[in-house]
Design an enzyme around this catalytic site. Structure first.
Site, PDB file in Angstrom:
ATOM      1  N   ARG A 113     -10.866   1.661  -7.752  1.00 21.34           N
ATOM      2  CA  ARG A 113     -11.264   1.469  -6.350  1.00 21.34           C
ATOM      3  C   ARG A 113     -12.220   2.559  -5.905  1.00 21.34           C
ATOM      4  O   ARG A 113     -13.086   2.335  -5.069  1.00 21.34           O
ATOM      5  CB  ARG A 113     -10.033   1.514  -5.429  1.00 21.34           C
ATOM      6  CG  ARG A 113      -9.239   0.235  -5.381  1.00 21.34           C
ATOM      7  CD  ARG A 113      -8.030   0.374  -4.427  1.00 21.34           C
ATOM      8  NE  ARG A 113      -6.952  -0.477  -4.886  1.00 21.34           N
ATOM      9  CZ  ARG A 113      -5.677  -0.131  -4.968  1.00 21.34           C
ATOM     10  NH1 ARG A 113      -5.278   1.078  -4.583  1.00 21.34           N
ATOM     11  NH2 ARG A 113      -4.789  -0.968  -5.423  1.00 21.34           N
ATOM     12  N   TYR A 150      -1.179  -5.666  -2.183  1.00 21.55           N
ATOM     13  CA  TYR A 150      -0.458  -6.299  -3.284  1.00 21.55           C
ATOM     14  C   TYR A 150       0.274  -5.269  -4.147  1.00 21.55           C
ATOM     15  O   TYR A 150       1.371  -5.503  -4.630  1.00 21.55           O
ATOM     16  CB  TYR A 150      -1.415  -7.133  -4.142  1.00 21.55           C
ATOM     17  CG  TYR A 150      -1.519  -8.541  -3.642  1.00 21.55           C
ATOM     18  CD1 TYR A 150      -1.049  -9.605  -4.389  1.00 21.55           C
ATOM     19  CD2 TYR A 150      -2.052  -8.796  -2.385  1.00 21.55           C
ATOM     20  CE1 TYR A 150      -1.119 -10.897  -3.905  1.00 21.55           C
ATOM     21  CE2 TYR A 150      -2.126 -10.078  -1.894  1.00 21.55           C
ATOM     22  CZ  TYR A 150      -1.659 -11.125  -2.659  1.00 21.55           C
ATOM     23  OH  TYR A 150      -1.724 -12.399  -2.166  1.00 21.55           O
ATOM     24  N   GLU A 151      -0.364  -4.128  -4.334  1.00 25.09           N
ATOM     25  CA  GLU A 151       0.246  -3.084  -5.171  1.00 25.09           C
ATOM     26  C   GLU A 151       1.630  -2.719  -4.613  1.00 25.09           C
ATOM     27  O   GLU A 151       2.609  -2.596  -5.350  1.00 25.09           O
ATOM     28  CB  GLU A 151      -0.674  -1.863  -5.179  1.00 25.09           C
ATOM     29  CG  GLU A 151      -0.408  -0.870  -6.270  1.00 25.09           C
ATOM     30  CD  GLU A 151      -1.436   0.259  -6.247  1.00 25.09           C
ATOM     31  OE1 GLU A 151      -2.355   0.223  -5.400  1.00 25.09           O
ATOM     32  OE2 GLU A 151      -1.307   1.168  -7.071  1.00 25.09           O
ATOM     33  N   GLY A 152       1.692  -2.549  -3.302  1.00 20.68           N
ATOM     34  CA  GLY A 152       2.963  -2.216  -2.660  1.00 20.68           C
ATOM     35  C   GLY A 152       3.952  -3.361  -2.690  1.00 20.68           C
ATOM     36  O   GLY A 152       5.122  -3.181  -3.021  1.00 20.68           O
TER      37      GLY A 152
END
Ligand SMILES: Nc1ccn([C@@H]2O[C@H](COP(=O)(O)OP(=O)(O)O)[C@@H](O)[C@H]2O)c(=O)n1
Ligand SMILES: [Ca+2]
Length: 407
Positions: A113, A150-152
């Site tokens: 990122r 989404y990662e979380g």
């Protein structure tokens, strides 16, 4: 995105051929790559599914390489080579009869990122070509940069699945704290109505998994991962004259002079002899980077949180927990240890010269950033039931579900 999983539907592209009767339990596989800022990892899962029930994880094979893809910013082919090595493990462990039905996906997080878009895309393209040349099933968007929301959410899915909180009894779900190299995530299922109102709108996300619906509080703070935080403390983030400067901090041993490489850049850094070093001055330095930068929700002080990644690794390095066992600690245990380590730098030989800075940062992040109490308990876990605590399992479930709904 709305996904509607359809169980028991025969789908020769994705499910093993034995799924002709809903009474038979089926074994199938999934490969999830985690391209993190500090390393690349492969998770090879085998799943079992009985009839219409959601799939269960049977086992996981986990391997990792360092450094992460972002370190190959100017040599994408070499970066893809590290992925190839890991993919070979999948060939060795998944029966060849299942290769063409086993999906392979890579999701990159904060390291990519933070790279210039074109450089990140060049790395991803190399990996995509590698996947397309492999014998595995290559879904659309098999290689991507995952968004922080989404990662979380996916890590929350993993931990709550592994701890048995996912289906049904929502009251007892646990929150998650993930501290990576470049970003950090906090996710929980709000119980207090006030949290949903008080939270910034984009911190609340609705998510469906295996016919259950969750409204989660989640946020990924880019730049607040442990390693990028080091650079911020040192004043080295976005510095122009990196080659000719030595970056200093009171969080480091006063006489230290060393070099440190992150994301392909070499930094010279060291301590400060002129000012007092130690926890207090270090904490003051770090608080400036954290105060008022993070959203605080009262509810988290009373909830159970699982903390992993660098929370776990640094707690091990500091001797707060056992490397195999993990365990329950309190927020103040990080502070107590930070004070001890920062007092006597010479004693802290094990956890690198950064241990004082890292423990102080973690203390400040938890207390001043998220607003946890000194006494809030945290569950530190690397694995639960022998499966890695990581967003990767949640991502694999999500993948299976979306493949089925689009088939
Ligand atoms: N399966 C995994 C993956 C990462 N980690 C830990 O996550 C930390 C590094 O985070 P990362 O490289 O994924 O960085 P981000 O891209 O998440 O910011 C290290 O403490 C790793 O040991 C882990 O404990 N288990
Ligand atoms: Ca990570």
């Amino acid at each position: 995105d709305v996904y509607s999983p359809q169980y028991g539907i025969e789908n020769p592209d994705i499910l093993p051929s034995r799924l002709t009767s809903v009474n038979v339990s089926n074994v199938f596989y999934g490969i999830m790559f985690d391209a993190g800022s500090t390393g690349t990892r492969i998770h090879i899962y085998s799943f079992i599914q009985k009839g219409l029930e959601p799939p269960q994880v049977d086992s996981e094979i986990f391997e990792s390489v360092k450094p992460g893809l972002s370190a190959y910013v100017d040599d994408p082919e070499q970066g893809a080579e590290t992925v190839r090595e890991l993919l070979d493990v999948a060939k060795q462990t998944i029966p060849s009869t299942h290769w063409h039905t086993t999906p392979v996906v890579l999701k990159a997080t904060a390291g990519l990122r933070l790279l210039p878009e074109q450089k990140a895309q060049a790395l991803l393209l190399e990996v995509q070509e590698l996947f397309e040349d492999s014998p595995f099933l290559v879904p659309d968007e098999c290689v991507s940069i995952m968004n922080g929301t989404y990662e979380g959410i996916l890590a929350w899915i993993t931990i709550n699945f592994l701890t048995g909180h996912l289906y049904g009894a929502n009251e007892n779900t646990v929150g998650i704290l993930d501290l990576g190299g470049a970003s950090t995530q906090i996710t929980f299922l709000p119980q207090a109505e006030g949290t949903l109102h008080a939270a910034p709108k984009d911190y609340i996300s609705s998510f469906e998994m295996f016919n259950n619906f969750y409204k989660l509080y989640t946020h990924s703070y880019l730049g607040f991962g442990l390693k990028v935080a080091r650079l911020a403390v040192l004043g080295a983030l976005d510095a122009k004259d990196v080659d000719s400067r030595r970056f200093t901090s009171s969080c480091l041993p006063p006489s230290l002079k060393a070099e440190w490489k992150f994301s392909g850049i070499n930094y010279k850094f060291g301590g400060i002899k002129e000012v007092p070093s130690g926890f207090q001055s270090c904490y003051t330095e770090i608080i400036k980077l954290i105060q008022k930068k993070l959203d605080q929700q009262d509810e988290i002080k009373r909830r159970t949180f699982y903390a992993f990644s660098y929370y776990y690794d640094r707690a091990v390095d500091a001797g707060i927990i056992d490397v195999e066992e993990g365990g329950v600690i309190r927020v103040k245990d990080f502070e107590t240890k930070a004070i001890e380590v920062c007092k006597d730098f010479n004693k802290a030989t094990k956890g690198s010269p950064f241990l004082c800075m890292d423990l102080t940062y973690i203390t400040a992040l938890l207390k001043e950033g998220f607003g946890f109490y000194d006494n809030t308990e945290l569950q530190l876990a690397k694995k639960v039931n022998n499966i890695e605590t990581s967003w990767a399992l949640g991502a694999a479930f999500h993948l299976i579900q979306s493949l089925r709904s689009t088939a």
